[in-house]
Structures are given as C-alpha cells and as structure tokens.
Design a protein around this motif. Structure first.
Motif, mmCIF file in Angstrom:
data_model
loop_
_atom_site.group_PDB
_atom_site.id
_atom_site.type_symbol
_atom_site.label_atom_id
_atom_site.label_comp_id
_atom_site.label_asym_id
_atom_site.label_seq_id
_atom_site.Cartn_x
_atom_site.Cartn_y
_atom_site.Cartn_z
ATOM 1 N N MET A 1 -7.060 -28.868 -9.104
ATOM 2 C CA MET A 1 -5.686 -29.211 -8.517
ATOM 3 C C MET A 1 -6.207 -29.822 -7.147
ATOM 4 O O MET A 1 -7.509 -29.799 -6.832
ATOM 5 C CB MET A 1 -5.319 -27.925 -7.920
ATOM 6 C CG MET A 1 -5.142 -26.722 -9.137
ATOM 7 S SD MET A 1 -4.434 -25.364 -8.281
ATOM 8 C CE MET A 1 -4.852 -24.997 -6.847
ATOM 9 N N SER A 2 -5.332 -30.591 -6.543
ATOM 10 C CA SER A 2 -5.733 -31.317 -5.211
ATOM 11 C C SER A 2 -5.712 -29.918 -4.150
ATOM 12 O O SER A 2 -4.823 -29.059 -4.272
ATOM 13 C CB SER A 2 -4.667 -32.403 -4.619
ATOM 14 O OG SER A 2 -3.542 -31.862 -4.665
ATOM 15 N N LYS A 3 -6.584 -30.222 -3.184
ATOM 16 C CA LYS A 3 -6.879 -28.941 -2.210
ATOM 17 C C LYS A 3 -5.965 -28.937 -1.027
ATOM 18 O O LYS A 3 -5.761 -29.931 -0.763
ATOM 19 C CB LYS A 3 -8.427 -28.926 -1.930
ATOM 20 C CG LYS A 3 -8.757 -27.639 -1.144
ATOM 21 C CD LYS A 3 -10.051 -27.894 -0.610
ATOM 22 C CE LYS A 3 -9.978 -28.603 0.943
ATOM 23 N NZ LYS A 3 -9.480 -27.832 1.898
ATOM 24 N N PRO A 4 -5.008 -27.964 -0.954
ATOM 25 C CA PRO A 4 -4.299 -27.917 0.312
ATOM 26 C C PRO A 4 -5.120 -27.959 1.413
ATOM 27 O O PRO A 4 -6.229 -27.521 1.597
ATOM 28 C CB PRO A 4 -3.386 -26.815 -0.021
ATOM 29 C CG PRO A 4 -4.216 -25.967 -0.969
ATOM 30 C CD PRO A 4 -4.815 -26.694 -1.523
ATOM 31 N N LEU A 5 -4.669 -28.423 2.633
ATOM 32 C CA LEU A 5 -5.335 -28.311 3.627
ATOM 33 C C LEU A 5 -5.270 -26.758 4.177
ATOM 34 O O LEU A 5 -4.066 -26.132 4.153
ATOM 35 C CB LEU A 5 -4.567 -29.226 5.029
ATOM 36 C CG LEU A 5 -4.520 -30.595 4.716
ATOM 37 C CD1 LEU A 5 -3.464 -31.273 5.711
ATOM 38 C CD2 LEU A 5 -5.823 -31.246 5.044
ATOM 39 N N LEU A 6 -6.407 -26.413 4.795
ATOM 40 C CA LEU A 6 -6.507 -25.179 5.295
ATOM 41 C C LEU A 6 -6.638 -24.840 6.749
ATOM 42 O O LEU A 6 -7.367 -25.406 7.407
ATOM 43 C CB LEU A 6 -7.719 -24.120 4.371
ATOM 44 C CG LEU A 6 -7.619 -22.687 4.882
ATOM 45 C CD1 LEU A 6 -6.310 -21.990 4.286
ATOM 46 C CD2 LEU A 6 -9.004 -22.377 4.394
ATOM 47 N N ILE A 7 -5.569 -24.475 7.389
ATOM 48 C CA ILE A 7 -5.646 -24.629 8.925
ATOM 49 C C ILE A 7 -5.671 -23.140 9.491
ATOM 50 O O ILE A 7 -4.896 -22.254 9.137
ATOM 51 C CB ILE A 7 -4.025 -25.043 9.205
ATOM 52 C CG1 ILE A 7 -4.116 -26.483 8.471
ATOM 53 C CG2 ILE A 7 -3.936 -25.139 10.686
ATOM 54 C CD1 ILE A 7 -4.892 -27.753 9.018
ATOM 55 N N GLY A 8 -6.209 -23.073 10.678
ATOM 56 C CA GLY A 8 -6.370 -21.744 11.318
ATOM 57 C C GLY A 8 -5.422 -21.565 12.568
ATOM 58 O O GLY A 8 -5.050 -22.596 13.331
ATOM 59 N N VAL A 9 -4.756 -20.451 12.752
ATOM 60 C CA VAL A 9 -3.844 -20.168 13.599
ATOM 61 C C VAL A 9 -4.740 -19.810 14.950
ATOM 62 O O VAL A 9 -5.687 -19.004 14.843
ATOM 63 C CB VAL A 9 -2.824 -19.291 13.390
ATOM 64 C CG1 VAL A 9 -2.198 -18.715 14.569
ATOM 65 C CG2 VAL A 9 -2.019 -19.600 12.036
ATOM 66 N N THR A 10 -4.655 -20.526 16.009
ATOM 67 C CA THR A 10 -5.207 -20.091 17.260
ATOM 68 C C THR A 10 -4.528 -18.887 18.219
ATOM 69 O O THR A 10 -4.372 -17.945 17.616
ATOM 70 C CB THR A 10 -5.718 -21.532 18.010
ATOM 71 O OG1 THR A 10 -4.545 -22.073 18.359
ATOM 72 C CG2 THR A 10 -6.832 -22.087 17.118
ATOM 73 N N LEU A 11 -4.009 -19.580 19.233
ATOM 74 C CA LEU A 11 -3.146 -18.639 20.005
ATOM 75 C C LEU A 11 -1.640 -19.232 19.826
ATOM 76 O O LEU A 11 -1.567 -20.149 19.995
ATOM 77 C CB LEU A 11 -3.679 -18.947 21.399
ATOM 78 C CG LEU A 11 -2.975 -17.983 22.634
ATOM 79 C CD1 LEU A 11 -3.445 -16.589 22.415
ATOM 80 C CD2 LEU A 11 -3.337 -18.277 23.814
ATOM 81 N N LEU A 12 -0.949 -18.082 19.369
ATOM 82 C CA LEU A 12 0.535 -18.782 19.003
ATOM 83 C C LEU A 12 1.198 -19.055 20.369
ATOM 84 O O LEU A 12 1.067 -18.813 21.454
ATOM 85 C CB LEU A 12 1.370 -17.108 18.926
ATOM 86 C CG LEU A 12 1.024 -16.542 17.483
ATOM 87 C CD1 LEU A 12 1.590 -15.145 17.414
ATOM 88 C CD2 LEU A 12 1.299 -17.340 16.257
ATOM 89 N N THR A 13 2.144 -20.282 20.082
ATOM 90 C CA THR A 13 2.541 -20.614 21.292
ATOM 91 C C THR A 13 3.522 -19.974 21.923
ATOM 92 O O THR A 13 3.964 -20.531 23.006
ATOM 93 C CB THR A 13 3.263 -22.087 20.698
ATOM 94 O OG1 THR A 13 4.177 -21.754 19.725
ATOM 95 C CG2 THR A 13 2.319 -23.293 20.595
ATOM 96 N N SER A 14 3.799 -18.767 21.579
ATOM 97 C CA SER A 14 4.647 -18.022 22.231
ATOM 98 C C SER A 14 3.930 -17.261 23.356
ATOM 99 O O SER A 14 4.636 -16.335 24.133
ATOM 100 C CB SER A 14 5.457 -16.943 21.340
ATOM 101 O OG SER A 14 4.524 -16.364 20.608
ATOM 102 N N LEU A 15 2.687 -17.312 23.333
ATOM 103 C CA LEU A 15 1.939 -16.458 24.103
ATOM 104 C C LEU A 15 1.421 -17.341 25.249
ATOM 105 O O LEU A 15 0.919 -18.675 24.960
ATOM 106 C CB LEU A 15 0.510 -15.612 23.482
ATOM 107 C CG LEU A 15 1.045 -14.749 22.178
ATOM 108 C CD1 LEU A 15 -0.073 -14.379 21.376
ATOM 109 C CD2 LEU A 15 1.874 -13.586 23.045
ATOM 110 N N ASP A 16 0.771 -16.899 26.407
ATOM 111 C CA ASP A 16 0.158 -17.571 27.331
ATOM 112 C C ASP A 16 -0.997 -16.945 27.914
ATOM 113 O O ASP A 16 -1.477 -15.858 27.486
ATOM 114 C CB ASP A 16 1.133 -18.333 28.323
ATOM 115 C CG ASP A 16 1.995 -17.117 29.002
ATOM 116 O OD1 ASP A 16 1.636 -15.844 28.935
ATOM 117 O OD2 ASP A 16 3.121 -17.370 29.574
#
Ligand code: C5P
Length: 234
Positions: A109-124
């Motif tokens: 299968m073609s590999k989906p991109l695997l992306i990491g969540v860092t700091l949610l944009t609702s947080l500061d």
C-alpha cells in the motif's frame, strides 16, 4: 500549500452535505474524533469514493504497542495522513513509524504521512506555565517536540503556522507542517488562540492548512472556500 477542511460534525449525513456543498473547491478533508466516533469508517469510504483525500485526525497517544497497532489499522482505510501525539514519547513514535512501514510494504500500500501533534493551537504559554513547563516559549516547546518527531522518523508535525518558519529553519524544508488555527482576516477566533491568516500561513511555509469553522459554519461554504483560495492565490 493545500487546504484541508475539518469535518467537525456529529453525523455522516452532515459531513456529506458539507462536502457536496463545497464541491470541487476542496479535495482534502479531515475526519476528527467527533465524526469518526459517530460515523465510524463509513465516512472515509465515502470520501474516497468521491476521490477526496483523507486526514484521519485521531491524535493517538498511548503505549507504543497500542498506538502503533492503531496507526496500522488507520492506514488500512486508505487514509492519506494519520497523526499521533509527540508527547506520547520517542519509543511510541518510533514504533508507530516501524509498524506503518512494515504494514505498507507487506500489503503493498502507499504509505500515508505520519504526522506528530505538538502543542494544540488552543493552548499557549499560560498552559505551559500552569503545567510547570517554565523554560520554554510555546514556539520553543513546539520545536523541541518537532525535533523528537523528526528523530523518530515522522514525516512532519501539526503546529501553529506561527511556528512553521522556525520548524523549517531547524528541521529542513521537507519536514512537513500541517497547521490548524487558521482564521481569515476579521473572522471570529472562537476557541483558537495562536491564529494566522491563510495568506500568512502560505508565506510562513505551511504545507497544509486545516480550516474548519470558517468554511463549515459559513452560510455559503463553497463561497467561503473560494474566497480563501482567492486570497491565497492572488
Ligand atoms: O474550526 P477550526 O478551524 O478551529 O478547526 C480546526 C481543526 O483543527 C479542529 O478539527 C481541531 O481539532 C484541529 N486541530 C487544532 N489544533 C491542533 C490540532 C488539530 O485546532 N493542534
């Protein structure tokens, strides 16, 4: 730069209605927790049958074995982007990368991109202070997490577009940034704190911008999408 529209709905019917209204303006959709928990994988099958691309935004954050098996299961649906939390740890991220690669080569299968969540944009930074993380600005903290994601073999990260520049400068231009928290000039911020306009996101180097309510809650979603595309392309 590509626009991904967030289908934050509680039913498959509402999601389909929005996609049909938007028509050919948008070809990438994000299926998040609310929609996936309510509709299951049927929405992914339907989007694929409409030739749309799918970002399955379930932000896996669990022990390495559980998270990596969930990533493999998500890839089986033919998704194009899958994400996990960078705060799940390096062992978890590495195991997810390995499982995904094994699974995709085994099944051809073609590999989906695997992306990491860092700091949610609702947080500061107030959140970082409250949680005892005193030594970092939000950009510094995002960069640290993004660095770990790259080290573990992830394709990129989810972050605010405000951090795209520093991520690209430090981790290379091929390290993908997927950026929510996008608000066209003058739009209601709702619960987002670290927002950027679509045009600024383009200039900052975002690869994908995630836009939800400015399109999905608009009276005329196709018109809203068209305006944003025009703003980006002019
Ligand atoms: O409606 P709005 O444009 O705020 O939607 C943004 C979408 O991006 C939501 O589905 C939200 O869950 C998602 N998201 C985010 N911040 C992150 C990761 C995902 O806002 N860091």
């Amino acid at each position: 730069m590509e626009i991904i529209t967030a289908l934050d709905f509680d039913s498959i019917d509402k999601a389909k209605e929005l996609v049909n209204k938007v028509g050919s303006h948008i070809s990438y959709y994000k299926v998040g927790l609310e929609l996936f928990v309510s509709s299951g994988p049927a929405i992914i099958d339907w989007l694929k049958s409409e030739n749309k691309k799918v970002f399955l935004d379930l932000k896996f954050h669990d022990i390495p074995n559980t998270a990596s098996r969930a990533v493999s299961a998500a890839a089986n649906y033919g998704t194009d982007i899958i994400n996990i939390h960078t705060q799940g740890g390096k062992e978890m991220m590495t195991k997810c990368v390995e499982e995904l690669q094994n699974q995709c080569s085994k099944k051809n299968m073609s590999k989906p991109l695997l992306i990491g969540v860092t700091l949610l944009t609702s947080l500061d930074e107030n959140h970082l202070q409250e949680y005892g993380i005193h030594d970092f600005s939000s950009a510094g903290y995002v960069l640290k997490l993004a660095g770990y994601a790259k080290e573990c073999g992830l394709d990129g990260v989810v972050s605010s577009a405000k951090e795209t520049k520093v991520i690209k400068e430090n981790l290379g231009k091929d390290f993908i940034t997927v950026t929510p928290g996008i608000r066209p000039a003058g739009a209601d911020l709702t619960d987002q704190k670290r927002v950027v306009t679509p045009k600024d996101a383009l200039h900052l180097g975002s690869d994908y911008i995630v836009i939800g309510r400015p399109i999905t809650a608009a009276k005329d979603p196709a018109g809203a999408a068209e305006l944003i595309l025009k703003e980006i392309n002019e």
